[in-house]
Design a protein around this motif. Structure first.
Motif, PDB file in Angstrom:
ATOM      1  N   ALA A  37       0.724  -1.386  -0.178  1.00 34.66           N
ATOM      2  CA  ALA A  37       0.058  -0.025  -0.162  1.00 34.66           C
ATOM      3  C   ALA A  37       0.914   1.090  -0.177  1.00 34.66           C
ATOM      4  O   ALA A  37       1.546   1.759   0.947  1.00 34.66           O
ATOM      5  N   THR A  66      -4.260   5.950  -1.613  1.00 31.94           N
ATOM      6  CA  THR A  66      -3.500   4.590  -1.638  1.00 31.94           C
ATOM      7  C   THR A  66      -3.586   4.090  -2.732  1.00 31.94           C
ATOM      8  O   THR A  66      -4.649   3.932  -3.283  1.00 31.94           O
ATOM      9  N   PHE A  75      -2.426   0.153  -4.339  1.00 33.64           N
ATOM     10  CA  PHE A  75      -2.024  -1.133  -4.123  1.00 33.64           C
ATOM     11  C   PHE A  75      -1.289  -1.630  -5.285  1.00 33.64           C
ATOM     12  O   PHE A  75      -1.931  -1.814  -6.391  1.00 33.64           O
TER      13      PHE A  75
END
Length: 791
Positions: A198, A220, A222
């Motif tokens: 993340a 964020t 990923f």
């Protein structure tokens, strides 16, 4: 017996409560779906099984398993070709097969105590290979083992190695990104089945890889690192291979189960049947269920019968039991009595107990109760008024009775509450009599409740019909809920008004409206019930007095027994003294005879020997007379047939078969001994066991008892002896029997050449104390023994 009848009898509530004790839904469903038994033998066998399981539970034993899985859907699934059971389903099948083996082994080990249950479980199919096959694939927690197959073992090993490599690489990248401040969260996240880091969105270009997802805020990102892409793809391929190999292994095991599907279903059926018996056994423990007698005729006798639902719902309250007795020729019982006095409950209790028994339940009553095997039970109770069908309460009542009359037969039980109530009393009474007459012609067993006075008079006069009443306490103005056979009941309507607080003036006015004849009848019924209550009190008092007399008589017998025991001990000492005197006299006589032989020509010596013998004879006659006077006692006259006794001259014990005046025949093992009562002492079972366990006195030969089978005082072994020596022993043997009051004995001489048997017979034939003798039967020793009986 339809569902409506079971509901009206409240059997459905009882069955649902009992089904909660089952170990599985299979047993519960089997219990709830059971049908009444129609054959006496099958019903008796089923009830004995429930009784054995109740006894097993009451003795504190437990089954070798605490639950049973419901395998019905799994076996249904196996019926489909190529179908595969999941691991948890295989685990259930394993538990079923394992429980089958445990149950059969447990019941076989206890087959002598629980033979009926063993007869049921002995038919269980025993199987080990399928259990081993399932356990080789599935562990105890229901997970597929790594060793389920070689291919699965290799796949999972490679998977483990690959996951370990990915974990190490991800941890290294995580530390690197964390040190540079790129991470939003310091964890490895799984997105779309892939391992990701993340990162803060502004640093997404700092790490090479593939974006798998964004957070909801968009802050964020990923990213799956490119370094782990190839390893992750390899792991994904291995996971697919793992699933395929597991499916193959499960399909293979499922195929093995499918090949034995009928046997597995056979075990499933037996275990569900056993589970239903287990539930009824636990229910019987809770309500105090017993196994009553099943009559071969139509006798119905309920002794201390309880309504089971009242026992369940009124645990902290007193429940009055029902005592009801209808003989073979008593077809219809008319119960009358006050409102809320228990008429309907008594009728339903009788019907419910009969229904429970027919369905294989142990009813809560006394074991002395007797139930007939009814084919069907019909009941009409309650208000079935129907607006849709335009039926009044009375019309609905008649419609139900019409259906019952059309179906009831000679082996059926009919229950009708408030017969022909709800219409004109005179017309209702006439219709009720016609209905009862029809049921009598059909031969039914019938119980009806009523307030109609005409029916009470009819029941009193009509053969096969009898009255019954529910008792009422006139002093406390309360019903007692006790049933009284043979008397009609009073409605006690005025007493109920008084109890409920109506003005006395209104009660007197209502009573004044009654006809004189009716008042006289009610008064007569009250007087009869008062007399019954008085008789009951007298019977109770008489029973208490009889019990006190029995206790007093028992105490007196114990004291008498103590005195007799002391007297016998003293006389036993006298008997032994006599034996010593006899032996001493024999020696003296032998000495006198030897003197005569040594001097046969000496007339003075012969004369002196004769004088000595004369003096000895006179002395013996005098002592015998004195002892005869002392021994006039005839023994313990309280000894009866079936009593356990001990021979006073030994520890020999036996059971009295018969008593005649002062003698008794005692069975000791395979022998019957006739002896005087003075030689016997009454003992208890505890004393008998104590004597059998007690060690022998050193130097004393063991006595013959029920346990040992040897009683030396009635058995003489001559084998190996010369003729004269044998005759001398027989003579002493007979003397000893006479002194001990023993009438018969056995002389063992063997078969051999027959010389000793012939010599024995010649001596016994001339002996004045011998009444008769014979060769032994085959179970006594045959021609190798002679049985002698004294006068």
């Amino acid at each position: 017996m339809n569902a409506l009848t079971l509901k009206k009898l409240e059997f459905d509530r009882v069955a649902a409560y009992a089904a909660r004790f089952a170990l599985s839904p299979m047993g519960s469903d089997r219990l709830l779906g059971s049908c009444p038994f129609q054959e006496r033998e099958a019903l008796t066998e089923e009830l004995e099984r429930v009784l054995e399981l109740r006894n097993l539970l009451m003795e504190g034993l437990s089954l070798p398993f605490s639950f049973l899985p419901d395998t019905r859907p799994h076996l249904k699934k196996l019926e489909i070709l190529e179908s595969t059971l999941e691991p948890e389903e295989l685990q259930d099948v394993f538990q079923l097969l394992h429980a089958s083996v445990l149950l059969r082994k447990f019941m076989f080990q206890n087959r002598e105590v629980y033979p009926r249950l063993n007869d049921l479980t002995i038919a269980i199919w025993l199987e080990r290979s399928l259990q081993a096959a399932i356990r080789a694939v599935i562990d105890e927690q229901g997970n597929v083992r790594d060793t389920a197959s070689d291919a699965l073992y290799l796949i999972r090993r490679e998977l483990g190695e690959g996951r370990e490599q990915v974990r190490r690489k991800m941890e290294r990248l995580l530390r690197h990104c964390s040190a540079n401040g790129w991470l939003m969260e310091d964890v490895v996240a799984v997105k779309n089945g892939r391992l990701t880091l993340a990162l803060k969105v502004e640093y997404k270009h700092k790490l090479s890889g593939y974006i798998q997802d964004y957070s909801g805020s968009g802050q964020t990102v990923f990213i799956e690192p490119g370094e782990t892409l190839e390893l992750s793809n390899r792991i994904q391929h291995l996971q697919i291979a793992e699933r395929r190999e597991i499916e193959r292994v499960l399909r293979e095991v499922s195929g093995k189960l499918r090949a034995e599907l009928e046997n597995i279903r056979h075990n499933e059926t037996l275990l569900s049947e056993f589970d239903s018996i287990y539930a009824r056994g636990r229910f019987a423990v809770e309500i105090g269920g017993v196994l009553p007698a099943i009559s071969t005729d139509r006798t119905l006798r309920i002794v201390r019968g309880y309504h089971p639902w009242l026992l369940i719902s009124h645990r902290d309250k007193k429940v009055v039991p029902l005592d009801l007795d209808l003989g073979e020729d008593e077809h219809v019982l008319v119960i009358s009595g006050p409102n809320a006095g228990g008429k309907t409950v008594a009728m339903k209790t009788a019907g419910l107990l009969c229904c429970m028994l027919l369905h294989g339940y142990l009813p809560p009553c006394s074991e002395s109760s007797v139930f007939p095997l009814f084919s069907n039970i019909f009941i009409e109770i309650g208000d079935d008024q129907s607006i849709d069908n335009d039926l009044s309460t009375f019309s609905s009542h008649l419609e139900e009775i019409r259906k019952i009359i059309g179906s009831a037969g000679s082996r059926d039980l009919v229950l009708v509450d408030e017969l022909c109530a709800g219409t004109d009393v005179e017309e209702g009474g006439a219709i009720a009599r016609a209905i009862i007459e029809e049921l009598l012609e059909r031969g039914c067993k019938c119980v009806v409740t009523t307030h109609i006075g005409e029916l009470k008079a009819y029941a009193h006069e009509r053969a096969g019909v009898l009255n019954g009443a529910m008792e009422f306490d006139r002093t406390g103005l309360q019903p007692t809920f006790r049933f009284i056979k043979g008397l009609p009941g009073n409605s006690f309507a005025f007493a109920m008004m008084k109890r409920m607080g109506f003005p006395e003036k209104m009660i007197e006015r209502a009573a004044g409206y009654m006809h004189g004849e009716k008042i006289g009848l009610e008064t007569m019924l009250d007087d009869l019930k008062s007399m019954l209550e008085e008789n009951r009190s007298l019977r109770k008092r008489l029973g208490e007095e009889n019990a006190a007399l029995d206790e007093r008589e028992r105490s007196m017998r114990e004291e008498e027994s103590k005195l007799l025991r002391r007297q016998r001990e003293l006389k036993l000492g006298v008997s032994r003294e006599i034996m010593r005197e006899v032996e001493h006299a024999r020696k003296e006589i032998k000495g006198i005879l030897q003197e005569v032989k040594n001097a046969p020509s000496d007339e003075e010596a012969v004369r002196e020997a004769r004088n000595k013998l004369g003096r000895k004879l006179q002395e013996a006659v005098r002592k015998a007379g004195e002892r005869d006077e002392e021994n006039r006692f005839t023994g313990d006259l309280s000894i009866r047939e079936g009593d356990l006794v001990r021979f006073l001259d030994s520890n020999a014990t036996g059971e009295v078969e018969s008593v005649s005046r002062d003698t008794a025949i005692v069975r000791c093992g395979n022998f019957r001994l006739t002896t005087s009562l003075r030689n016997l002492e009454k003992i208890s079972r505890k004393e008998e066991r104590k004597m059998q366990r007690s060690p022998e006195v050193p130097g004393k030969k063991s006595s013959w008892s029920v346990a040992s089978g040897l009683f030396e005082s009635t058995r003489l072994d001559l084998r190996g002896l010369a003729g004269d020596e044998a005759i001398m022993k027989i003579d002493r043997f007979i003397d000893s029997m006479r002194l001990n009051g023993i009438r018969s004995g056995i002389i063992v001489h063997g078969k051999g050449s027959g010389a000793l048997r012939q010599r024995t017979a010649e001596f016994l034939q001339q002996h004045p104390s011998v009444k008769n003798f014979r060769l032994g039967e085959w179970d006594e020793g045959g021609t190798g023994v002679t049985v002698v009986e004294l006068k």
